[in-house]
Structures are given as C-alpha cells and as structure tokens.
Enzyme design. Structure first.
Site, PDB file in Angstrom:
ATOM      1  N   HIS A 128       0.811  -1.221   0.000  1.00  0.00           N
ATOM      2  CA  HIS A 128       0.000   0.000   0.000  1.00  0.00           C
ATOM      3  C   HIS A 128       0.845   1.271   0.000  1.00  0.00           C
ATOM      4  O   HIS A 128       0.308   2.378  -0.126  1.00  0.00           O
ATOM      5  CB  HIS A 128      -0.923  -0.030   1.232  1.00  0.00           C
ATOM      6  CG  HIS A 128      -2.092   0.882   1.138  1.00  0.00           C
ATOM      7  ND1 HIS A 128      -2.261   1.965   1.964  1.00  0.00           N
ATOM      8  CD2 HIS A 128      -3.157   0.869   0.306  1.00  0.00           C
ATOM      9  CE1 HIS A 128      -3.383   2.590   1.665  1.00  0.00           C
ATOM     10  NE2 HIS A 128      -3.951   1.949   0.660  1.00  0.00           N
ATOM     11  N   HIS A 184      -8.581  11.382   0.321  1.00  0.00           N
ATOM     12  CA  HIS A 184      -7.837  10.135   0.213  1.00  0.00           C
ATOM     13  C   HIS A 184      -6.513  10.292   0.953  1.00  0.00           C
ATOM     14  O   HIS A 184      -5.780   9.335   1.150  1.00  0.00           O
ATOM     15  CB  HIS A 184      -7.592   9.765  -1.253  1.00  0.00           C
ATOM     16  CG  HIS A 184      -7.097   8.369  -1.445  1.00  0.00           C
ATOM     17  ND1 HIS A 184      -5.754   8.061  -1.566  1.00  0.00           N
ATOM     18  CD2 HIS A 184      -7.753   7.189  -1.520  1.00  0.00           C
ATOM     19  CE1 HIS A 184      -5.611   6.763  -1.712  1.00  0.00           C
ATOM     20  NE2 HIS A 184      -6.806   6.200  -1.682  1.00  0.00           N
TER      21      HIS A 184
END
Length: 673
Positions: free
Chosen positions: A296, A525
């Site tokens: 990630h 985000h």
C-alpha cells in the site's frame, strides 16, 4: 432556398452568470447546430472545434450532445451535472451550458420565450424567476426524463483528457463551494500561502483538485511537477497503477532509461500492465507472506545525475486520485555524498535503507554519469547525503516483529520516535486526530494501544505528555453525496457497514470540514495523524496507512510481538533545533548546492515548530521558527451531529447525488478496465 429563422439563441454569460453584453448572441436554428470555437465567441484553443452540438426543434426545445473529449457542465434550475463525451441532455429555455476547460458560459433562450416573456418576468441576468411554477415543473420533468449515468471518471473513449470535474452545487441546499466561506481566522487560508524553495522540504503539499477555486490550487502540485528533469532511474511504489493513464499524463516516464514499478496489482490488471509496459520498465510485487495484506506504500525515488529525489505521498497512480480528491505529497532532493568527507549516515538514511531492503526488488545495473556502473539495490541509496532531512520515515512491513525489530515498524516505530522528542507543555493531554480513507475492523483495546503510541513524548519539564483524546475524521453520507464526484467518491472510502457502525466508535466521529482550504467537497484520500492544541501542532504524520491493525500492527504475546499485514510508508514532521540553515539543493536546478547562512548566532538556536495555516502570530514568535503546514481540514474538527451518518460503501443510498445518481453503482477506475 429559404433562410431558416432561429428557434432560439445562446446568450454569452460572465462567470457570475450575468449577461456578457460585449459578446454577440449565437442563433440556434431548427436541426443540428455545431458548438465549438469556430461557432461561438470563443478563441480559446482548449475548446474543441466540435465541442458539442445542439439539436433544436421548432417548439424551442433542444437536445445537447457532447461531441468532443472535453465535458460540458449543464445547469437546469438548481441542478448541475457534468456531461462527458457522447452524453445527452434535454435543454429548455433558461438552461445554462458551461464549456470546459476554460469555463465559458451560455444561456439557452428560446425564440418563443423572447416573444412572450416581458422584462417583468425575468431578472437582471435573464433568468426566469424561480416562482414561475410552470417552468419549474417542466424543467424538473426534463431532468428526470434525461438523467444518464455519470460518465466513468476514466472513460476509455475519453482517456486522454476528461477535463474538469467541477460541480458547484448540490440540489438539496448545500452551499456552493465556490462562494466565499469564512475560515477559522476569517480568510481562506490557502489564498496567501506560499513557501520559499529552500523551505519546501519542511512541509507537505496538497495535490491539485479539478473543480475548486484556482487560488486553492496555487501552492498545490501535480504529477509533472514531481517527475521532471533529467531522471535516470525512477522507482515508483504504489498500490493501484493505471498504466495507460500514467503514461498519458506523464509521458516523461517513457523516456526515463530505467523505471521500476513496485505495485500491489494482481489478476487481469497485472496481466494488462505486463502487456502494455514499455521495454524500460520492471514490475515487482513485494512478497505478501500474511493473508489479507497489501502493498500500500505510495512513494517515488527519482535518481538524477547529481542526486536523489525522495517523494512520499497518498495517491494511487490513477486519474481520480490525482485530480478529484484531497491528497498530500512531500518531497526533498538530496545530493550525492562527498566521498572525501567523513559524513556518516543519519536516522533518515537508516529508515530508508531498512525499508528498501525488505522490498527485495530485483537488482538491475545502470550507468550513472557521476558514478559509472552501479547496481540499484538498498546499498546504492547509502550514496546520498540525507543530513538535511527534517522528517523521519515511519514504515510498516508484513511480519511478526519481535526483539530489536519490535519498535522498527508500524505504530511502535512512531512510539519509539516520539518517545525521544520534547514538546511544549501546551500539548500535555492535548487531543489527537486520525484522518484516513479506509477503516478496518477495530476494537477499543486496539484503539487504546494506538493512542499510547500516538500520545508518546515528554514536555519541557520531562513529564509525559499523557494520553490524548482521539477524534476520527470521517466523511458523512451527505459529504459524499454532495462531493465533486457524488457517490462515486465513496468508492475510494471503502469501509463496510459492519466496521463503521460499531457503537463504541460514535464518540470518536468528527466531520470532514475543509472550507478554509476549499477542499470540503474534494473527498479525502489523504491519510494524516496529528496531535494539536488550538492551531499548534506537536507533530504531523502524512502516510499511506489507514486506521487498521493491518496497516499499523497489533501487539501480541504480552506486548512482545507486533503483527503487521501490509506495507505502508509515511513521513513524520517533528519540531527540531535549527543548526544554522540546511544546504539548499535541487536535482533539477543544475544540482545547485549552496549553504544559506544564519543571520545571527541566536537564530541557530531557534526551535522549529509547526502550526496550521490558521495559526495567528504572537509575541512568542521571535523565540521559535513556526512552519505552517497546509492541513486541509479545520481544527478542531466539528463532532458529528445527531443527523450525520458515517459513510459506508456497502449501504444503499437512494437520495440522489449531484449527478442525479443513487448508490451502489459501478465506478470505473482504469482507462482500459
């Protein structure tokens, strides 16, 4: 052949939607009418030659069809929505068309309306008054009859450039985000925010967002502001990678001799990447030894002839992440070490090399002008001088970490770094903020564990700061519904109802409110964690890590083991003592390296502290150097009201969003998906 009489006109408007008397009206004839820069009083080459067409009927109604790759914003009554390539909409008297990019406004006025509408029936801008009930009902019927699905944000046939995704209103009374809204200190805080080049490494920056005020993007960056200059080797680390968009948006990547993409993709997307990647690209997916883990981390390592650019950010390499959402990015350039000097490593170097070592990417050999043949491996990154770094890296890697590794990763790494820091007494027992875009399956025991790490550190008198009360910033359903993307934004806030609606979480919820930076409707985000007092920040972490055990790790076996599933990476901004000024170095400015001297001996002992953009200077400023960070949301974040419902992406929402859509619906994230 008899000349056809116009059935209506397009009336040019100013940005405030008042009539632009300096521009001529455009007659609309029965049948097809082309709308482009050759047909309208517009010379801007960004407007396509055939941007759209208007097919008018004899009764004054018309159908709008978007012909080119750029969109049209369509406003009818108090509804506003975006129309992309090949989308259609019914147009009636009084509707407004906005050609994007460039923001050119035209109001459609039917010939019949001009004949029968007296001045008393229109306002000063030519609008039909809202109390004209017959017209309002007709407009509503046309809107409901002609609602179409919002074009995918990365449509295959519109891949080169979908243009602005500006939406300026919500049909249920949401304030227009382009109107002036007072911030914490009475001003929009990004309007006058600027940082000198040599101070940029001390802050992070926001990514540009399409559809917000231009001043709110004045200090923001895009992909081509980061990947620029004579890059010899690029290492791009991310979770999602849209290779078509990436090469389209940043063609420089085609010409960089060596590109290593470290990713988290699999299945069809990975096969497509392998097929489409340029010959100079290497793809690598790090090992995921524990189930449900992900790669990630979002970062870039750009090697130049004279140095290295390190970039840590929060955006996937896909269109919507770099254009429609609130995101953060930090970068700093570091020179090659002087081989004749005795400079040793520093904490930043140790953090970076340790993390790279775990990724185990395939080594490859390159020729660098200043070094010669070299293998790109963890040891290579020891050749750069990181002593000017004013941040620490906080990473997570999968595994069961014990012994000396216990405090090397995850929240225990953050705890270890904070334990070595001294903070102002004002931060004793001050609150914490957790802000992110995905919520894991949590329990109160783990949140207490995380709070201990986040609350670490001592004050000036060596007393522990003490536990801070945590606040979780999370978009409510209404925030998503009325966002720039409508419900589609919720696809990137992927937390299920079972995680979000746990009873104990109610006391933590805080609103995503960012009117002072005009980012309220750009859904977050960005992932950030901080401890604050008023507008002062004890520290600030910009990271890829969401609020989950998988990302931060969970202690096991009587706190002797930290269990982590995923790879994550973040940068921690900490107060520090200035030892003069750090050298100013740029990889893209001919490798300029210049020592910037301090003004006097007292300045060398100044402490650097952090604050939000809303912080107000006071008499104590002379005792320290205050750096403002562009924290997009407002502090303190307002708590949820009884009417706020936290967003969860697996619930059904039937109240229509700004595009007239309901949820769930398909959201396309890749060009060739």
């Amino acid at each position: 052949m008899a000349l056809r009489s116009p059935v209506g006109f397009l009336v040019p408007l100013k940005a405030d939607l008042s009539v632009d008397a300096s521009a001529a009206r455009v007659p609309i004839l029965a049948g097809a009418n082309a709308l482009g820069r050759s047909d309208l009083p517009v010379s801007d080459r960004r407007v396509s030659r055939r941007h759209a067409s208007l097919h008018a009927s004899g009764d004054g109604g018309a159908e709008l069809v978007v012909e080119g790759p750029n969109p049209v914003a369509f406003r009818s009554g108090n509804q506003r929505r975006m129309l992309f390539s090949r989308s259609k909409a019914s147009v009636i008297n009084g509707d407004v068309l906005e050609l994007i990019p460039g923001r050119y406004f035209f109001r459609y006025v039917s010939q019949d309306s001009e004949k029968h509408t007296s001045p008393s029936n229109t306002d000063e801008t030519g609008n039909v008054p809202e109390d004209n009930e017959t017209l309002k009902v007709k407009r509503k019927r046309h809107i409901l009859e002609d609602e179409t699905l919002m074009r995918p944000l990365q449509e295959k046939d519109n891949s080169k450039r979908v243009g602005s995704s500006l939406v300026t209103g919500c049909s249920d009374g949401l304030p227009d985000s382009n109107k002036a809204v007072s911030s914490h200190n009475g001003e929009e805080v990004l309007r006058h925010f600027s940082v000198s080049e040599d101070a940029l490494p001390s802050i992070f920056r926001l990514l540009r967002v399409k559809g917000i005020d231009s001043w709110a993007n004045s200090s923001a960056v895009g992909l081509n502001d980061v990947i620029q200059g004579n890059v010899l080797v690029a290492v791009l680390s991310n979770y999602m990678v849209d290779i078509d968009w990436l090469l389209n948006d940043c063609p420089t990547l085609r010409n960089i001799p060596h590109v290593l993409v470290i990713h988290g993709e699999s299945g069809h997307t990975l096969e497509y990447m392998k097929k489409k990647k340029p010959a100079n690209w290497i793809l690598h997916k790090p090992s995921l030894p524990i189930s449900y883990g992900t790669h990630h981390s979002k970062a870039m390592l750009l090697v130049y002839p004279q140095g290295l650019r390190v970039v840590v950010h929060t955006a996937n390499l896909i269109y919507v992440d770099w254009n429609n959402k609130t995101q953060g990015l930090w970068m700093q350039d570091f020179p090659l070490k002087d081989e004749s000097s005795s400079k040793r490593g520093c904490p930043f170097e140790s953090d970076l090399v340790e993390y790279i070592n775990v990724l185990k990417w395939p080594e490859f050999s390159v020729i660098l002008p200043s070094i010669g043949h070299i293998n790109i491996n963890p040891s290579f990154f020891k050749k750069f001088d990181y002593c000017s770094a004013v941040v620490r890296l906080v990473a997570s890697v999968p595994g069961y970490h014990t012994g000396s590794n216990l405090k090397r990763w995850g929240h225990m790494k953050l705890r270890a770094v904070l334990e070595e820091c001294t903070f102002d007494k004002v931060f004793q027992r001050s609150p914490l903020v957790y802000q992110f875009s995905s919520l894991g399956s949590l329990d109160e025991k783990w949140l207490s564990e995380l709070a201990v790490s986040m609350s670490s550190g001592v004050s000036d008198d060596k007393a522990p700061l003490g536990l801070g009360r945590a606040q979780i910033i999370w978009p409510a359903v209404e925030d998503v519904r009325c966002s720039l993307e409508g419900y589609a934004a919720g696809n990137a806030i992927p937390s299920p109802q079972k995680n979000v609606e746990k009873e104990f979480l109610k006391k933590y919820w805080a609103k995503w409110k960012a009117e002072n930076t005009r980012h309220s409707r750009a859904m977050p985000h960005i992932k950030s964690y901080t401890r604050y007092s008023g507008q002062k920040l004890a520290w600030f972490l910009l990271t890829s890590a969401n609020l989950s055990k998988a990302a931060w790790g969970a202690l096991q076996k009587n706190n002797s083991q930290l269990f982590i599933r995923s790879y994550e990476l973040g940068v921690l901004f900490l107060p520090y003592k200035l030892q003069g000024r750090a050298p100013s170095f740029s990889c893209t400015d001919s490798g300029h390296l210049a020592e910037v001297p301090s003004k006097n001996h007292d300045e060398e002992r100044k402490e650097t502290k952090f604050a939000t953009l809303c912080w107000q200077e006071n008499k104590t400023t002379d005792l320290c150097n205050v750096i403002r960070l562009p924290v997009p949301y407002e502090l303190p974040p307002p708590p949820y009201t009884s009417e706020d419902v936290p967003w969860s992406w697996d619930r059904r929402y039937t109240k229509r969003d700004v595009y007239g859509q309901v949820w769930p619906r398909h959201v396309q994230l890749y060009m060739e998906e």
